[in-house]
Design a protein around this motif. Sequence first.
Motif, mmCIF file in Angstrom:
data_model
loop_
_atom_site.group_PDB
_atom_site.id
_atom_site.type_symbol
_atom_site.label_atom_id
_atom_site.label_comp_id
_atom_site.label_asym_id
_atom_site.label_seq_id
_atom_site.Cartn_x
_atom_site.Cartn_y
_atom_site.Cartn_z
ATOM 1 N N LEU A 353 0.878 -1.176 0.000
ATOM 2 C CA LEU A 353 0.000 0.000 0.000
ATOM 3 C C LEU A 353 0.911 1.220 0.000
ATOM 4 O O LEU A 353 1.759 1.367 0.882
ATOM 5 C CB LEU A 353 -0.858 0.004 1.264
ATOM 6 C CG LEU A 353 -1.895 1.127 1.328
ATOM 7 C CD1 LEU A 353 -3.091 0.780 0.457
ATOM 8 C CD2 LEU A 353 -2.356 1.333 2.754
ATOM 9 N N LYS A 354 0.718 2.059 -1.016
ATOM 10 C CA LYS A 354 1.582 3.238 -1.119
ATOM 11 C C LYS A 354 0.724 4.493 -1.073
ATOM 12 O O LYS A 354 -0.238 4.612 -1.843
ATOM 13 C CB LYS A 354 2.352 3.167 -2.434
ATOM 14 C CG LYS A 354 3.416 4.206 -2.544
ATOM 15 C CD LYS A 354 4.057 4.152 -3.902
ATOM 16 C CE LYS A 354 4.593 5.512 -4.257
ATOM 17 N NZ LYS A 354 4.827 5.662 -5.661
ATOM 18 N N HIS A 355 1.070 5.380 -0.162
ATOM 19 C CA HIS A 355 0.321 6.635 -0.030
ATOM 20 C C HIS A 355 1.322 7.780 -0.150
ATOM 21 O O HIS A 355 2.335 7.798 0.531
ATOM 22 C CB HIS A 355 -0.377 6.665 1.336
ATOM 23 C CG HIS A 355 -1.125 7.936 1.588
ATOM 24 N ND1 HIS A 355 -2.345 8.208 1.012
ATOM 25 C CD2 HIS A 355 -0.812 9.011 2.347
ATOM 26 C CE1 HIS A 355 -2.748 9.408 1.407
ATOM 27 N NE2 HIS A 355 -1.846 9.913 2.208
ATOM 28 N N ASP A 356 1.025 8.722 -1.037
ATOM 29 C CA ASP A 356 1.960 9.822 -1.271
ATOM 30 C C ASP A 356 1.152 11.106 -1.432
ATOM 31 O O ASP A 356 0.610 11.385 -2.487
ATOM 32 C CB ASP A 356 2.772 9.523 -2.545
ATOM 33 C CG ASP A 356 3.894 10.526 -2.761
ATOM 34 O OD1 ASP A 356 3.922 11.545 -2.049
ATOM 35 O OD2 ASP A 356 4.733 10.287 -3.636
ATOM 36 N N LYS A 357 1.043 11.837 -0.336
ATOM 37 C CA LYS A 357 0.256 13.073 -0.394
ATOM 38 C C LYS A 357 0.991 14.176 0.354
ATOM 39 O O LYS A 357 1.380 13.990 1.504
ATOM 40 C CB LYS A 357 -1.115 12.846 0.241
ATOM 41 C CG LYS A 357 -2.020 14.071 0.104
ATOM 42 C CD LYS A 357 -3.342 13.872 0.757
ATOM 43 C CE LYS A 357 -4.184 15.129 0.588
ATOM 44 N NZ LYS A 357 -5.430 15.078 1.340
ATOM 45 N N GLY A 358 1.134 15.297 -0.314
ATOM 46 C CA GLY A 358 1.750 16.473 0.309
ATOM 47 C C GLY A 358 3.095 16.147 0.917
ATOM 48 O O GLY A 358 4.009 15.686 0.232
ATOM 49 N N ASN A 359 3.193 16.334 2.224
ATOM 50 C CA ASN A 359 4.483 16.156 2.893
ATOM 51 C C ASN A 359 4.680 14.748 3.435
ATOM 52 O O ASN A 359 5.642 14.500 4.156
ATOM 53 C CB ASN A 359 4.614 17.154 4.049
ATOM 54 C CG ASN A 359 4.678 18.565 3.536
ATOM 55 O OD1 ASN A 359 5.143 18.807 2.427
ATOM 56 N ND2 ASN A 359 4.183 19.500 4.315
ATOM 57 N N ASN A 360 3.774 13.845 3.141
ATOM 58 C CA ASN A 360 3.867 12.509 3.725
ATOM 59 C C ASN A 360 3.904 11.424 2.666
ATOM 60 O O ASN A 360 3.175 11.490 1.670
ATOM 61 C CB ASN A 360 2.659 12.253 4.633
ATOM 62 C CG ASN A 360 2.707 13.136 5.851
ATOM 63 O OD1 ASN A 360 3.534 12.956 6.732
ATOM 64 N ND2 ASN A 360 1.839 14.140 5.867
ATOM 65 N N LYS A 361 4.776 10.451 2.906
ATOM 66 C CA LYS A 361 4.841 9.282 2.033
ATOM 67 C C LYS A 361 4.834 8.046 2.922
ATOM 68 O O LYS A 361 5.614 7.972 3.878
ATOM 69 C CB LYS A 361 6.157 9.287 1.238
ATOM 70 C CG LYS A 361 6.084 10.018 -0.083
ATOM 71 C CD LYS A 361 7.471 10.275 -0.605
ATOM 72 C CE LYS A 361 7.986 9.180 -1.466
ATOM 73 N NZ LYS A 361 9.293 9.556 -2.097
ATOM 74 N N VAL A 362 3.956 7.105 2.616
ATOM 75 C CA VAL A 362 3.890 5.884 3.429
ATOM 76 C C VAL A 362 3.973 4.682 2.503
ATOM 77 O O VAL A 362 3.339 4.656 1.438
ATOM 78 C CB VAL A 362 2.569 5.831 4.242
ATOM 79 C CG1 VAL A 362 2.481 4.527 5.029
ATOM 80 C CG2 VAL A 362 2.461 7.013 5.186
ATOM 81 N N LEU A 363 4.768 3.692 2.895
ATOM 82 C CA LEU A 363 4.817 2.424 2.158
ATOM 83 C C LEU A 363 4.643 1.302 3.162
ATOM 84 O O LEU A 363 5.403 1.198 4.133
ATOM 85 C CB LEU A 363 6.169 2.288 1.437
ATOM 86 C CG LEU A 363 6.399 0.956 0.732
ATOM 87 C CD1 LEU A 363 5.450 0.793 -0.455
ATOM 88 C CD2 LEU A 363 7.845 0.835 0.242
ATOM 89 N N PHE A 364 3.622 0.466 2.939
ATOM 90 C CA PHE A 364 3.364 -0.663 3.824
ATOM 91 C C PHE A 364 3.310 -1.902 2.939
ATOM 92 O O PHE A 364 2.428 -2.037 2.096
ATOM 93 C CB PHE A 364 2.036 -0.434 4.560
ATOM 94 C CG PHE A 364 1.669 -1.552 5.489
ATOM 95 C CD1 PHE A 364 2.590 -2.057 6.405
ATOM 96 C CD2 PHE A 364 0.396 -2.100 5.471
ATOM 97 C CE1 PHE A 364 2.244 -3.085 7.266
ATOM 98 C CE2 PHE A 364 0.046 -3.130 6.330
ATOM 99 C CZ PHE A 364 0.979 -3.624 7.234
ATOM 100 N N SER A 365 4.287 -2.801 3.115
ATOM 101 C CA SER A 365 4.375 -3.980 2.242
ATOM 102 C C SER A 365 4.413 -5.250 3.070
ATOM 103 O O SER A 365 5.009 -5.284 4.151
ATOM 104 C CB SER A 365 5.658 -3.933 1.409
ATOM 105 O OG SER A 365 5.682 -2.802 0.604
ATOM 106 N N ASN A 366 3.789 -6.280 2.528
ATOM 107 C CA ASN A 366 3.818 -7.605 3.146
ATOM 108 C C ASN A 366 4.071 -8.618 2.052
ATOM 109 O O ASN A 366 3.455 -8.536 0.983
ATOM 110 C CB ASN A 366 2.491 -7.907 3.837
ATOM 111 C CG ASN A 366 2.285 -7.003 5.035
ATOM 112 O OD1 ASN A 366 2.850 -7.228 6.094
ATOM 113 N ND2 ASN A 366 1.517 -5.937 4.837
#
Lengths: 720, 207
Positions: A353-366
Amino acid sequence: MINRFRILRFGLIFFCLLIVKIGYSKVIPIQGVVRDAVTKIPIKSALIYLDATQYETSTNEKGEFLLNISDTLLGEKVILICHKMKYYDISKTILIKNQNVYNFDLDKESNIKGVVVSSKRMETKDNGIKMEIRDLPFKSVDLSVASAIRGNEGAQVDDRGEGVIVRGGIGSETGFVFDGINIVDFFSNSPDNESQSSRFSTKVFKNINYSAGGFSSEYGQYMSSIISMESQDMPVPPLNVEITLSSMNQGFSILKSFKNKYAFEIGSYYSDMSLSNKLFYNKKAFSKFDTAPRDFTSYFRHITLLNKYTALKFYSDFSSSNYRVSYPVVLEGQMNSISNSTRNNSTFSIVSLKHDKGNNKVLFSNAIQYLENRVSSPNGYNESTLQAQSHLDWQHFANKTNSILGYDVVYNKSNLPFDSTTENIYYATFANSSIALRNNLSFSAGLRYEYNRINSEGRLLPRLHVLYAKNHHSLKYDIGLYSQLPLPYFLSRDKNLKSEKSFQNVLTYEYKDIKNKNLHINLAAYYKKYNDLVLYDDSGLNNGGHGYAGGFDIYAAYYDVFGGMLTSSYSYIDSKRLFRDYPRLVQPSFVASNNVRLNYLKYSNKISTFFNVQYSYASGRPYSIPSESIDDFMSNRLKDYNNLTLTIAHLTRVAKTQTVIALSFINVLNTQHIQGYTYLPNSEAVPIYPMFNRMVYLGVTFNFNHKSKKEIERELFKTK
Amino acid sequence: MKKILLIITLVALSFSVYAVNDHYNKKMKEYASSLIEDQGLDNNKELVYNFKRLVKTYPDEWEAKYYVAYCLYRNSYLDQENAEYNIAEALDFLDSIDGELFKGHADFLILKARILFTVLGMDNSQGEKLMPQISSLLNIALEMEPNNSRGLLVLGQYYYYLPSFIGGDKAKGIDKFKLAYENYVKEAGSELPKWPESIYTYSINLK
């Protein structure tokens, strides 16, 4: 008549009111002074305005302003903004009265803007060199990420089935990472001393970054280098069909996307070296194929865009390969041949799951990976590995800093030959923060904590990075501790073995001005100290090994040489290790002291053809002779490695289909590469040559794209 | 009498509307001439700020929006270290414009085509994705305004720089550059958005 009179009367009143309004409309003043918040010096030419209106003025030499607005705004709440370039804006919500005095003290913003840029640059530098995926088809016959990396910054040029050897680090010390997940089985199966190819199609990836060392705390479990691959987000063509037919492999892939929200792709590749084995088998080779390597890989991927910023991705593949090799051996005093048949099955599945908005980037992988090897020979054995991993990283860009936080949890179970097993859970958490100390200079500190259940070992791995970047120049210094659990083979014998460690110092200078000067230069000097390497001596298995690697790498790319791109690289390394079964500190058998690669790539627009010439050189590696004394151990050198490869790729249209016809001549000069020696009972040395020394590859790839005019317009104008 | 009053009222109302438009026109002229006079990065950043202010004050006027996107794009080559970031910002801004307003002005389509062409120059691997978009944008824009010098210039770039196997043709590209420059000269004095003359003269001298 009465109605006409009334209309006339109302019209007259309205007109009079209008005249009164225009003629007698009053102005209300807003006044004040604008100063520098620190020095208190008045700021001239600062802009003062009411938000979303035409009312504006600017300050005089004394920083004073007077803004006259209409009295119709009396009693209204408005937003008064003060703006001056290189200062932060100040906005005040004010209630308009008859007299309005507001002063502004502005803070300078120039330093902070520098931080934002620098911390982003620091992030870019920490990720290492970005590999150009678009060049892969023309730079490596097998479209392999590993082939493209060989010869870049510290990566040895020769491929002898040992993975990618970087700055004196053995192949298993270089990690391949897919969306944060460590890949257990990156290469397809190959016999000893033969070249390997990557199992993943490069189409799956958007970015590939290569760091030869000094990488950030985000990455662990590898103590040499990292190749990090980021999967594609939303492929754009609604329907894309690709078919490849070649002398080595055949394959197809179908990609379909719906409403720019969902995408599916399936692909299969079958590689068979039988034809190459018949045509190009190296008669000098020590071994021969009874069955040439065959490999079947099938993959499926799915992407869902949950919203503009978030994508859910799934990728799964299955790969099966086999080959049978005959080796000459001495049995009962006579030369005989034994066969060794190897079958390899593996599967890899990942959800991220990749979230990339404004000042935040999140990557959650399994992910979950399984592979098994079945070796049938007089001493046949089976081995398998099951690995499951969860990875999370969250990156936040603020005005002054760039921070990353995350964790890794890895479960690994390896069933090794002869009924030995290892089982481990690896826990890691990491944090890294970058901050600019002043313009052009930024500082990054990272910490990674790791714990392995198998040997109950926990350790802290601090890493520091300093970057000075100005215009097209940058200078970076990395220092840090890296560690890696010993291979399962060793752990199965002694579960108390500690992790092997490397302490790295890397200084890198880069000049990059491709747009104006067509030039990119990268110079790196490094020193790595190894500790706790696995050693087996008289006291058995222990962590008594140690060593070092020091050297420098020079890389230069000139983008306009006779209209083409010339890249050259040279690496020198001085490395010694006392590890494994080495009786003393010596240059390891996998290290070549000097590596050179020259590559010239040119595209001719007139004939739509790419030409690529690549020359690689590696100085002879050390090797040992069974009868030699300890003092002479590894004192001999193999013949130098030379390889000249030519590739021609012609792009054309066949029945409205984009078509690439590629022809490669690998090792055109048929330079014989000696990979090592084996010894007969009479101590006669027999050189080991690869089975494929010189080869020709011919392949055609058809690419069918389907996109309607309406679909493009919908995408462009966001209309239904 | 009634008619006279009505005329005077309409004149007075028109005057007040004109006063508003006058402010917009005056500011547009001031900022647009500043765009030509000072081509430094600082001035360009200030212009982004000022055009954004105009957009907020006059949300229905398309030219201010056009210039915000154009100046954001200009930042990409005035500040090359952050080029990717600046281009993404320009594209984000264009994407935020209402679809119907965007589609109704050829210059929006042309600017987007030019920006996408720059993206393609920086990353060829996006060709499959971007080329149909660029071609479609230019087709629609030049159908609306066949003599738009900016549209013809980007069309020239499209033909000149693309490899022949996907439709590139250098000779055709240079013809379009020449046509673009002819129209650029004819447009002198008009209120249309302008690109620096040097881009046209550089293009027609390409071989």
